[in-house]
Design a protein around this motif. Sequence first.
Motif, mmCIF file in Angstrom:
data_model
loop_
_atom_site.group_PDB
_atom_site.id
_atom_site.type_symbol
_atom_site.label_atom_id
_atom_site.label_comp_id
_atom_site.label_asym_id
_atom_site.label_seq_id
_atom_site.Cartn_x
_atom_site.Cartn_y
_atom_site.Cartn_z
ATOM 1 N N SER A 38 -2.726 -1.265 6.858
ATOM 2 C CA SER A 38 -3.842 -2.208 6.723
ATOM 3 C C SER A 38 -4.944 -1.615 5.856
ATOM 4 N N ASN A 39 -5.254 -0.334 6.072
ATOM 5 C CA ASN A 39 -6.276 0.326 5.266
ATOM 6 C C ASN A 39 -5.845 0.415 3.806
ATOM 7 N N THR A 40 -4.578 0.766 3.567
ATOM 8 C CA THR A 40 -4.053 0.831 2.199
ATOM 9 C C THR A 40 -4.176 -0.523 1.510
ATOM 10 N N LYS A 41 -3.870 -1.564 2.246
ATOM 11 C CA LYS A 41 -3.956 -2.923 1.691
ATOM 12 C C LYS A 41 -5.386 -3.260 1.275
ATOM 13 N N LYS A 42 -6.357 -2.866 2.101
ATOM 14 C CA LYS A 42 -7.765 -3.134 1.792
ATOM 15 C C LYS A 42 -8.201 -2.372 0.533
ATOM 16 N N ILE A 43 -7.799 -1.093 0.433
ATOM 17 C CA ILE A 43 -8.200 -0.279 -0.721
ATOM 18 C C ILE A 43 -7.577 -0.823 -2.007
ATOM 19 N N LEU A 44 -6.313 -1.221 -1.928
ATOM 20 C CA LEU A 44 -5.667 -1.797 -3.100
ATOM 21 C C LEU A 44 -6.352 -3.104 -3.520
ATOM 22 N N ALA A 45 -6.798 -3.873 -2.542
ATOM 23 C CA ALA A 45 -7.498 -5.124 -2.846
ATOM 24 C C ALA A 45 -8.783 -4.849 -3.608
ATOM 25 N N VAL A 46 -9.505 -3.785 -3.227
ATOM 26 C CA VAL A 46 -10.740 -3.426 -3.920
ATOM 27 C C VAL A 46 -10.439 -3.055 -5.371
ATOM 28 N N GLU A 47 -9.443 -2.185 -5.560
ATOM 29 C CA GLU A 47 -9.123 -1.750 -6.920
ATOM 30 C C GLU A 47 -8.605 -2.925 -7.761
ATOM 31 N N TRP A 48 -7.909 -3.860 -7.124
ATOM 32 C CA TRP A 48 -7.385 -5.016 -7.838
ATOM 33 C C TRP A 48 -8.509 -5.951 -8.284
#
Length: 530
Positions: free
Chosen positions: A104-114
């Motif tokens: 879940s945390n990885t998904k959030k960080i990737l969303a920010v970078e995206w």
Amino acid sequence: VYAKNYQACLETLEHYSNNIPHFESFLAEASGITSAGYKKLKGLIQLPAEHLATLETKLNSIYLYYEDIKDDYNRLGQMITSMGFTSDNVQTKINQQALPANLSNTKKILAVEWQLEPMEKPLNLLAWSSRKLLKEGAMKVNAKRNMYLYLFSDIIIIAEKTASVCKFVDLIELHHAAIEQISDRDFAVIAEETTQFHNSSKSETSDWISRITKIIDNYDKHRVYGVPMTQLLLREKEADGIPKVLKQTLFWVAQRGCEMEGIFRVPGDSNVIGEYKVLYDCGLDKEIDFSSCSTHDVAGLCKLYLRELPSPLIPYESYDIVVQAEKEVEANPEETDVHLRAVANVIQSVPRDRRKVLRFVLFFLKEFSTNAAYTKMTVENLAMVFSPNLVRPRVDTMDTAMESPMITRFITYLISNHEEVWEIVNEGETQSAQEETDSVQKLVDSLLQKDDVSLDDVMKLKLSSRPSQYIDLTASPEPSGNLKSPKKRYGAKKSPRQTRTEKSDVSVARFRKKKGGTSTKGLRRSQTGI
């Protein structure tokens, strides 16, 4: 069941600690302790898992030396095997319980970078696996229009958000930052530059301040560079009294740099050195692996630690005395005994804990200089490189710049004659002074000793998948009816852990013992990823 409840407890504690401002104070008061109750309670929760691993280690030690009754000996081996399976199974279950939260945390960080507009050099926010997205929201920055903030566990990203695009504006690293509350709705973060923030909500401002303050306080507890040596030694509690960063960096240089021309003189990559410095300051020294960088970078990391000490190993107060001693020997070169006594007096004025570290560095440089045929780093060249890091004035001026050759001569003399100097320094001292000298010599010898296997082979072994944990009891020795002394028995018989794989030979075990627990899990690259 324990693993499932363990993860649930940790998540609950973390949630309450992050979202209820006075939760830690409540725990501290309720448990009657002075330190944070959250950490105390978290430690109690993880005790059962730690007990399993500890018990296995203790049984392993008994197995090494116990040969009384064969049946008991075999049962002991079986017990250790079962304990190993149980311990690893619990840890695996705990990791599986944590997997959804990590994803879940990885998904959030990737969303920010995206969301951020593509840049020439990507932020690579997942470069550090421990990075977490803690909070995000809109706020005025430096009295300008609203910006959008992403607060991670180590950085703040400021972005300009519009209907169509999210443009990267700035990044603030928190590992060397400070925070100042200006009003109920305003605060400033002081890093390389001061950045002011304004939020119309008092509660939101308070929450931002609380979270950022916690991050900064955590870094202050683990900081290595720029920390007074006495404070660092008290925190690390190393039995040999030498900071970990010095042992780790000098060990790597000793193993990889003995035939590298210009080692310690050739500068490393300042960006790479800065990244490793951040890892040390974040308390991740056990997870650092230098195999991804140049040996010159590691040497630069060592010199940087000495250079950034608030007070050098030879204190500021001794600088003028050192200069005067060198001027006198220059005028009267035949008075060698007088000069030796003057140098010893300077060393005697160094506080005891720093004096031991200084002896360690000098002794290492003396032994390392024996490789000068390959490295071109003689005692004089090593002294020229290290003198500004060991002796320096409180304020640099034109006069002190002209005195630098004298400081180099002083360090050259110290490296070449440190045995004679310390013999005078230890006059009238107790037996502990000689024991301290012996311990420093043994430590340096262990750093410079070459391994029977290459570091590359050991890295591959340590990074490979875990071997089978079954124990071959068919090769058990016949019972001798008595307990062997550890000195005689050590190494004569393999422990259950050692017999799990053909690769765990004596040379690798000796490397691991000498390495002193330094982990090679892989470099957690830059905290910022930039």
